[in-house]
Design a protein around this motif. Sequence first.
Motif, PDB file in Angstrom:
ATOM      1  N   SER A  89       0.841  -1.305   0.012  1.00  0.00           N
ATOM      2  CA  SER A  89      -0.024  -0.049   0.221  1.00  0.00           C
ATOM      3  C   SER A  89       0.971   1.143  -0.034  1.00  0.00           C
ATOM      4  O   SER A  89       0.518   2.219  -0.739  1.00  0.00           O
ATOM      5  CB  SER A  89      -1.053   0.066   1.302  1.00  0.00           C
ATOM      6  N   LEU A  90       2.119   1.101   0.665  1.00  0.00           N
ATOM      7  CA  LEU A  90       3.154   2.416   0.628  1.00  0.00           C
ATOM      8  C   LEU A  90       3.871   2.507  -0.690  1.00  0.00           C
ATOM      9  O   LEU A  90       4.229   3.876  -0.936  1.00  0.00           O
ATOM     10  CB  LEU A  90       4.224   2.073   1.673  1.00  0.00           C
ATOM     11  N   THR A  91       3.599   1.538  -1.705  1.00  0.00           N
ATOM     12  CA  THR A  91       3.991   1.913  -2.951  1.00  0.00           C
ATOM     13  C   THR A  91       3.173   2.588  -3.930  1.00  0.00           C
ATOM     14  O   THR A  91       3.384   2.914  -4.966  1.00  0.00           O
ATOM     15  CB  THR A  91       4.650   0.372  -3.416  1.00  0.00           C
ATOM     16  N   ARG A  92       1.714   2.416  -3.437  1.00  0.00           N
ATOM     17  CA  ARG A  92       0.635   3.229  -4.312  1.00  0.00           C
ATOM     18  C   ARG A  92       0.494   4.727  -3.979  1.00  0.00           C
ATOM     19  O   ARG A  92       0.249   5.127  -2.927  1.00  0.00           O
ATOM     20  CB  ARG A  92      -0.698   2.379  -4.022  1.00  0.00           C
ATOM     21  N   GLU A  93       0.486   5.228  -5.320  1.00  0.00           N
ATOM     22  CA  GLU A  93       0.230   6.575  -4.975  1.00  0.00           C
ATOM     23  C   GLU A  93      -1.060   7.122  -4.716  1.00  0.00           C
ATOM     24  O   GLU A  93      -1.102   8.306  -3.848  1.00  0.00           O
ATOM     25  CB  GLU A  93       0.390   7.361  -6.531  1.00  0.00           C
ATOM     26  N   ASP A  94      -2.027   6.376  -4.746  1.00  0.00           N
ATOM     27  CA  ASP A  94      -3.390   6.654  -4.428  1.00  0.00           C
ATOM     28  C   ASP A  94      -3.570   6.397  -2.738  1.00  0.00           C
ATOM     29  O   ASP A  94      -4.653   7.008  -2.201  1.00  0.00           O
ATOM     30  CB  ASP A  94      -4.520   5.991  -5.019  1.00  0.00           C
ATOM     31  N   LEU A  95      -2.635   5.630  -2.265  1.00  0.00           N
ATOM     32  CA  LEU A  95      -2.908   5.210  -0.785  1.00  0.00           C
ATOM     33  C   LEU A  95      -1.520   5.671   0.022  1.00  0.00           C
ATOM     34  O   LEU A  95      -1.790   5.761   1.368  1.00  0.00           O
ATOM     35  CB  LEU A  95      -2.886   3.787  -0.788  1.00  0.00           C
ATOM     36  N   ARG A  96      -0.277   5.926  -0.349  1.00  0.00           N
ATOM     37  CA  ARG A  96       0.769   6.183   0.087  1.00  0.00           C
ATOM     38  C   ARG A  96       0.708   7.170   1.351  1.00  0.00           C
ATOM     39  O   ARG A  96       1.069   7.003   2.581  1.00  0.00           O
ATOM     40  CB  ARG A  96       1.871   6.618  -0.865  1.00  0.00           C
ATOM     41  N   GLU A  97       0.245   8.490   0.946  1.00  0.00           N
ATOM     42  CA  GLU A  97       0.140   9.361   1.870  1.00  0.00           C
ATOM     43  C   GLU A  97      -0.809   9.162   2.949  1.00  0.00           C
ATOM     44  O   GLU A  97      -0.264   9.454   4.377  1.00  0.00           O
ATOM     45  CB  GLU A  97      -0.246  10.635   1.255  1.00  0.00           C
ATOM     46  N   GLU A  98      -1.791   8.386   2.886  1.00  0.00           N
ATOM     47  CA  GLU A  98      -2.953   8.361   3.945  1.00  0.00           C
ATOM     48  C   GLU A  98      -2.416   6.963   4.870  1.00  0.00           C
ATOM     49  O   GLU A  98      -2.439   7.210   6.073  1.00  0.00           O
ATOM     50  CB  GLU A  98      -4.503   7.868   3.412  1.00  0.00           C
ATOM     51  N   VAL A  99      -1.741   6.189   4.314  1.00  0.00           N
ATOM     52  CA  VAL A  99      -1.222   4.971   5.027  1.00  0.00           C
ATOM     53  C   VAL A  99      -0.015   5.422   5.792  1.00  0.00           C
ATOM     54  O   VAL A  99       0.030   4.959   7.099  1.00  0.00           O
ATOM     55  CB  VAL A  99      -0.995   3.772   4.195  1.00  0.00           C
TER      56      VAL A  99
END
Length: 286
Positions: free
Chosen positions: A268-278
Amino acid sequence: MRVRKAVIPAAGLGTRMLPITKSMPKEMLPIVDRPVIHYVVEEAIRAGIDDILIITGKGKRAIEDYFDRSFELEYYLREKGKVDELKQIEEIGEMVDIYYVRQKKPLGLGDAILHAEKHVNGEPFAVLLGDDIIISQNPAIGQLMEVAGRRDAAVIGVEEVPFELVGRYGIVDGEEVEDGLYRIRALVEKPSPEEAPSNIAIIGRYVLTPDVFDALKETSPGKGGEIQLTDALGALLKGREMFAKRITGKRYDVGSKAGFIRANIEISLTREDLREEVARYLTKQR
């Protein structure tokens, strides 16, 4: 040696992930928004494989449904104007040619691979275990295929593990002939740390030659009444060279609870759509 076919054994009972695997195949557990087996199939495709056989078992129909077309869902998404979601769903149904055969009894990895003999039809083939995800720029199975082509021999994927964990793996006794490449002398199934010849552990990627099927047929059941692939490969060592390649990449054993959780967090930390929130959430938990 050219490899164009892959076999994905996905018939195991998933006992390490109970109780969820009582009704859901472990290969269909979600890593973010895709099932485990999606990542495995995608790796094979990236390596240039265009023909995949999945060995399934009782209760695994969800795997077939996932890679099939879903016309009702596609119609709904099209009507609602959900273009991005529609594209994702259509791509899943068109990823690659996928075939299925069922292992009727859980008799181990070696028995599962025996079910692929007719489909492989005398060709060398790749094996990717359905509960190992390996994230790498160069697909893990592609790294083995390169060595197999160059050495004209079977190749096993390996990684170094702590000595206290060698009892969980097949272990390689080998001579390093290139950086990260070993000519195998012997294979030892789940030795104790005191008996292990090394800490070079077999992981869920192989490039095999078709003579493995004859070796598997002559292999007696081992622990738990299962036919062990490691035993068959050990028998083949008497007549030919075999290599072990240390795979470059990040591996997740998603058949274990800790590995499953770690994969979800790190991917999830490699995903642009999720990285910041996670990342923000994880920072708050420290």
